[in-house]
Design a protein around this motif. Structure first.
Motif, PDB file in Angstrom:
ATOM      1  N   ARG A 403       0.831  -1.201   0.000  1.00 44.58           N
ATOM      2  CA  ARG A 403       0.000   0.000   0.000  1.00 44.58           C
ATOM      3  C   ARG A 403       0.875   1.265   0.000  1.00 44.58           C
ATOM      4  N   GLY A 404       0.571   2.191  -0.897  1.00 46.30           N
ATOM      5  CA  GLY A 404       1.316   3.438  -1.007  1.00 46.30           C
ATOM      6  C   GLY A 404       2.559   3.367  -1.862  1.00 46.30           C
ATOM      7  N   SER A 405       2.907   2.171  -2.361  1.00 49.02           N
ATOM      8  CA  SER A 405       4.173   2.015  -3.088  1.00 49.02           C
ATOM      9  C   SER A 405       4.207   2.782  -4.403  1.00 49.02           C
ATOM     10  N   LEU A 406       3.082   2.848  -5.104  1.00 50.80           N
ATOM     11  CA  LEU A 406       3.084   3.538  -6.401  1.00 50.80           C
ATOM     12  C   LEU A 406       3.388   5.027  -6.239  1.00 50.80           C
ATOM     13  N   TRP A 407       2.831   5.638  -5.205  1.00 47.27           N
ATOM     14  CA  TRP A 407       3.135   7.053  -4.959  1.00 47.27           C
ATOM     15  C   TRP A 407       4.616   7.235  -4.617  1.00 47.27           C
ATOM     16  N   LEU A 408       5.156   6.353  -3.804  1.00 44.44           N
ATOM     17  CA  LEU A 408       6.547   6.482  -3.393  1.00 44.44           C
ATOM     18  C   LEU A 408       7.511   6.181  -4.537  1.00 44.44           C
ATOM     19  N   LEU A 409       7.091   5.375  -5.492  1.00 42.66           N
ATOM     20  CA  LEU A 409       7.911   5.168  -6.685  1.00 42.66           C
ATOM     21  C   LEU A 409       8.081   6.470  -7.465  1.00 42.66           C
ATOM     22  N   MET A 410       7.035   7.259  -7.518  1.00 38.10           N
ATOM     23  CA  MET A 410       7.123   8.556  -8.185  1.00 38.10           C
ATOM     24  C   MET A 410       8.112   9.470  -7.463  1.00 38.10           C
ATOM     25  N   VAL A 411       8.073   9.458  -6.127  1.00 39.89           N
ATOM     26  CA  VAL A 411       9.002  10.283  -5.345  1.00 39.89           C
ATOM     27  C   VAL A 411      10.437   9.833  -5.581  1.00 39.89           C
ATOM     28  N   SER A 412      10.677   8.522  -5.531  1.00 41.26           N
ATOM     29  CA  SER A 412      12.026   7.994  -5.710  1.00 41.26           C
ATOM     30  C   SER A 412      12.564   8.305  -7.114  1.00 41.26           C
ATOM     31  N   THR A 413      11.734   8.104  -8.121  1.00 34.61           N
ATOM     32  CA  THR A 413      12.163   8.375  -9.498  1.00 34.61           C
ATOM     33  C   THR A 413      12.522   9.845  -9.679  1.00 34.61           C
ATOM     34  N   SER A 414      11.697  10.732  -9.155  1.00 35.75           N
ATOM     35  CA  SER A 414      11.963  12.169  -9.266  1.00 35.75           C
ATOM     36  C   SER A 414      13.250  12.552  -8.554  1.00 35.75           C
ATOM     37  N   THR A 415      13.489  11.942  -7.392  1.00 37.10           N
ATOM     38  CA  THR A 415      14.697  12.256  -6.624  1.00 37.10           C
ATOM     39  C   THR A 415      15.950  11.824  -7.369  1.00 37.10           C
ATOM     40  N   LEU A 416      15.939  10.633  -7.949  1.00 35.29           N
ATOM     41  CA  LEU A 416      17.108  10.148  -8.688  1.00 35.29           C
ATOM     42  C   LEU A 416      17.407  11.016  -9.905  1.00 35.29           C
ATOM     43  N   ILE A 417      16.349  11.352 -10.651  1.00 35.55           N
ATOM     44  CA  ILE A 417      16.557  12.204 -11.827  1.00 35.55           C
ATOM     45  C   ILE A 417      17.094  13.573 -11.409  1.00 35.55           C
ATOM     46  N   GLY A 418      16.509  14.131 -10.356  1.00 35.63           N
ATOM     47  CA  GLY A 418      16.976  15.433  -9.865  1.00 35.63           C
ATOM     48  C   GLY A 418      18.412  15.380  -9.399  1.00 35.63           C
ATOM     49  N   TYR A 419      18.797  14.298  -8.744  1.00 35.52           N
ATOM     50  CA  TYR A 419      20.163  14.149  -8.253  1.00 35.52           C
ATOM     51  C   TYR A 419      21.151  14.120  -9.421  1.00 35.52           C
ATOM     52  N   GLY A 420      20.811  13.361 -10.466  1.00 36.10           N
ATOM     53  CA  GLY A 420      21.709  13.258 -11.608  1.00 36.10           C
ATOM     54  C   GLY A 420      21.963  14.590 -12.284  1.00 36.10           C
ATOM     55  N   TRP A 421      20.902  15.355 -12.498  1.00 37.39           N
ATOM     56  CA  TRP A 421      21.080  16.629 -13.183  1.00 37.39           C
ATOM     57  C   TRP A 421      21.637  17.707 -12.259  1.00 37.39           C
ATOM     58  N   ALA A 422      21.448  17.556 -10.944  1.00 37.86           N
ATOM     59  CA  ALA A 422      22.033  18.508  -9.998  1.00 37.86           C
ATOM     60  C   ALA A 422      23.560  18.404 -10.005  1.00 37.86           C
ATOM     61  N   VAL A 423      24.086  17.178  -9.918  1.00 37.32           N
ATOM     62  CA  VAL A 423      25.549  17.042  -9.915  1.00 37.32           C
ATOM     63  C   VAL A 423      26.116  17.301 -11.302  1.00 37.32           C
ATOM     64  N   SER A 424      25.348  16.985 -12.334  1.00 39.46           N
ATOM     65  CA  SER A 424      25.823  17.257 -13.692  1.00 39.46           C
ATOM     66  C   SER A 424      25.939  18.751 -13.961  1.00 39.46           C
ATOM     67  N   SER A 425      25.057  19.538 -13.322  1.00 35.07           N
ATOM     68  CA  SER A 425      25.066  20.997 -13.501  1.00 35.07           C
ATOM     69  C   SER A 425      25.957  21.703 -12.494  1.00 35.07           C
ATOM     70  N   HIS A 426      26.618  20.937 -11.638  1.00 34.46           N
ATOM     71  CA  HIS A 426      27.545  21.493 -10.640  1.00 34.46           C
ATOM     72  C   HIS A 426      26.844  22.504  -9.732  1.00 34.46           C
ATOM     73  N   VAL A 427      25.653  22.172  -9.259  1.00 33.66           N
ATOM     74  CA  VAL A 427      24.936  23.081  -8.374  1.00 33.66           C
ATOM     75  C   VAL A 427      25.611  23.106  -7.006  1.00 33.66           C
ATOM     76  N   GLN A 428      25.155  24.008  -6.142  1.00 35.74           N
ATOM     77  CA  GLN A 428      25.707  24.113  -4.794  1.00 35.74           C
ATOM     78  C   GLN A 428      25.623  22.764  -4.093  1.00 35.74           C
ATOM     79  N   VAL A 429      26.666  22.372  -3.359  1.00 36.52           N
ATOM     80  CA  VAL A 429      26.823  21.014  -2.850  1.00 36.52           C
ATOM     81  C   VAL A 429      25.695  20.584  -1.909  1.00 36.52           C
ATOM     82  N   SER A 430      25.038  21.535  -1.264  1.00 40.51           N
ATOM     83  CA  SER A 430      23.971  21.160  -0.331  1.00 40.51           C
ATOM     84  C   SER A 430      22.788  20.505  -1.052  1.00 40.51           C
ATOM     85  N   VAL A 431      22.582  20.840  -2.326  1.00 40.10           N
ATOM     86  CA  VAL A 431      21.440  20.285  -3.066  1.00 40.10           C
ATOM     87  C   VAL A 431      21.570  18.772  -3.243  1.00 40.10           C
TER      88      VAL A 431
END
Length: 531
Positions: A403-431
């Motif tokens: 129960r609730g796994s489908l919603w959390l899959l969306m959160v996890s997927t968004s976080t991974l994609i955001g992480y990849g482009w954050a480090v690729s763009s050399h954003v501030q390290v706290s992000v």
């Protein structure tokens, strides 16, 4: 609405369309619940205080595997220089560790189901101490290093499977989350502390020996603690915990064995020879029983579980998110050294946000699992049996755990994609550090919840089921790490983590849908066939 309080299914369908309607679940009237529960035998005689002690012991015991694995990463350059060999040769020691990380639960998990949890814990912790002692004193031989890494992994990696077996022994299904949450927190504390300690060694001392000496001390403390305080819990050995054979011999903790010894001394001093003879006979019977229970486990018992339809997708969920987490961990040194120019100590500290997310997430997951169980029971009109536990043959445990796994899959997927482009763009390290915390928090939800579900659907052999999960996740993690660097070089960090997120999210959504729609049906069919 919160993703944890919003069910992923629509409102209940008419009985013919319900995935559990064909099972004809007969509910006990609410007015008669207390009377029936009062007459049914309790699931376990272990008290709340006993469970608290077990939770503490299990948490410290399971810390060995992640601590040993992650503390080793920053030591690789030191080991390469000390043994005068190549980076590729030292990386083989990582491969050896992962291989035996998969083999160990496959051997000791089934063995603990038949022989008992306590003797297996004592054996594996003894192997762990021996392996670390050898690593601390080995100064010259690379071959010995490989052998000792195998022994170290054998001793460290079984605790995960055995601990899940203990939880299944003493907790009814509706309350397993409350015990697994703290155990998961302690389990992942090692993953958090290990890189920091290893990084500090690489930065400050230039020597690796004292790390292994520290692991020797930790292993010895754990061995003594388990020997002194851990009673036998395996239901194949002591049932609900009330069998007489639990009260002496191998099945009892050292503390209680000492109490029995003092009592026998008093009885012998009073001249009670008959009691002494009876005690000796009981001990001989127990020793024989221990030998009779000892048998070499069949590794195919774990492998068969992987190919059952109802467990394949549960294993996929558990293993795929372990692979995501392992890939994230393996990419950290390269990212923070090349982009943010961190030294070894700072790289070790960069693991802390993820570790903090995993630890806090582990506690939260336990609460969520118990909440989801009760919510599902209430929704289908099921009365939770808090005394002897529910019959999961007629309860949709797959729906409760997922129960609730489908919603959390969306959160996890968004976080991974955001992480990849954050480090690729050399954003501030706290992000990226904050995103690591989020991924650690939610990532632990998936592999803790679905490993618990695997134990739920194999109640007679929970440690064997946990061993199947260990084999699968180690195999997938090894493959993920093997393709990590080529994919990073070919696609770049942004696209790599985008592909990783979409792969885990899309495949996970299919797996969750099949678990919820077909899982109970296939489990019932498998159970009826006696598989």
């Amino acid at each position: 609405m919160s993703p944890l309080t919003t069910d992923t299914l629509a409102q209940p369908s008419p009985p013919k369309a319900s995935p559990i309607s064909d099972l004809k679940i007969e509910q006990v009237p609410e007015s008669g619940t207390e009377q029936i529960q009062a007459t049914t035998p309790p699931y376990t005689t272990f008290t709340r205080n006993d469970k608290r002690l077990l939770t503490l012991l299990l948490g410290f015991a399971t810390i060995t595997s992640p601590l040993t694995a992650t503390i080793y990463f920053p030591l690789l350059p030191l080991l390469r220089n000390h043994f005068h060999t190549s980076a590729q040769a030292i990386n083989i020691t990582l491969t050896i560790y992962i291989i035996f990380q998969a083999i160990s639960p496959a051997i000791f998990g089934p063995l603990s189901d038949s022989l008992g949890r306590r003797p297996v814990y004592l054996l594996t912790l003894a192997l762990y101490v021996i392996g670390n002692l050898g690593l601390a004193v080995n100064k010259h031989s690379y071959i010995v290093l490989l052998i000792l890494r195998a022994i170290q992994s054998l001793g460290a990696s079984a605790a995960f499977a055995v601990s899940y077996g203990v939880v299944a022994d003493v907790c009814i299904p509706s309350e397993r989350g409350s015990m697994l949450g703290p155990v998961s927190m302690a389990l992942n504390l090692g993953a958090c502390v290990g890189p920091v300690v290893g990084g500090w060694v690489g930065y400050s001392s230039g020597s690796y020996e004292w790390v292994f000496w520290a692991l020797v001390i930790i292993g010895a403390i754990l061995l003594l603690s388990v020997g002194a305080f851990l009673p036998e819990t395996a239901r194949s050995v002591v049932g609900d915990g009330s069998r007489k054979k639990q009260r002496s011999g191998w099945e009892e903790s050292g503390y209680n064995m000492f109490r029995h010894w003092v009592r026998r001394r008093k009885e012998n001093a009073s001249g009670n020879d008959e009691n002494e003879k009876q005690t000796v006979n009981e001990d001989v019977t127990l020793d024989r029983s221990l030998l009779q229970r000892f048998r070499i486990p069949n590794p195919w018992a774990c492998l068969r579980m992987i190919f059952h339809f109802d467990t394949f997708f549960v294993l996929w969920m558990h293993s795929s998110f372990y692979t995501v987490d392992y890939s994230l961990v393996a990419a950290v040194p390269d990212i923070y050294k090349s982009i943010y120019h961190f030294n070894e100590l700072q790289i070790g500290l960069a693991y802390l946000p993820r570790g903090a997310g995993i630890i806090s997430g582990g506690y939260f997951v336990g609460k969520v699992m118990d909440h989801n169980y009760k919510f599902t029971a209430k929704k289908i009109g099921w009365t939770v049996n808090k005394v002897s536990g529910d019959d999961l043959n007629t309860f949709p445990i797959e729906r409760a755990r997922s129960r609730g796994s489908l919603w959390l899959l969306m959160v996890s997927t968004s976080t991974l994609i955001g992480y990849g482009w954050a480090v690729s763009s050399h954003v501030q390290v706290s992000v990226p550090l904050i995103l690591q915390f989020i991924q650690g928090f939610w990532g632990t939800y998936f592999y803790t919840t679905y490993n618990t579900l695997l134990v739920d659907v194999f109640p007679e052999s929970p440690s064997t089921a946990a061993a199947a999960a260990s084999i699968t996740r180690c195999a997938m993690a090894a493959a993920g790490v093997a393709v990590l660097q080529p994919l990073l070089d070919a696609a770049g960090r942004g696209w790599y983590f985008t592909l990783l997120g979409l792969w885990s999210g899309a495949c996970g959504a299919v797996a969750v849908w099949l678990i919820r729609r077909k899982g109970m049906q296939c489990r019932t069919k498998r159970t009826n066939l006696g598989e």
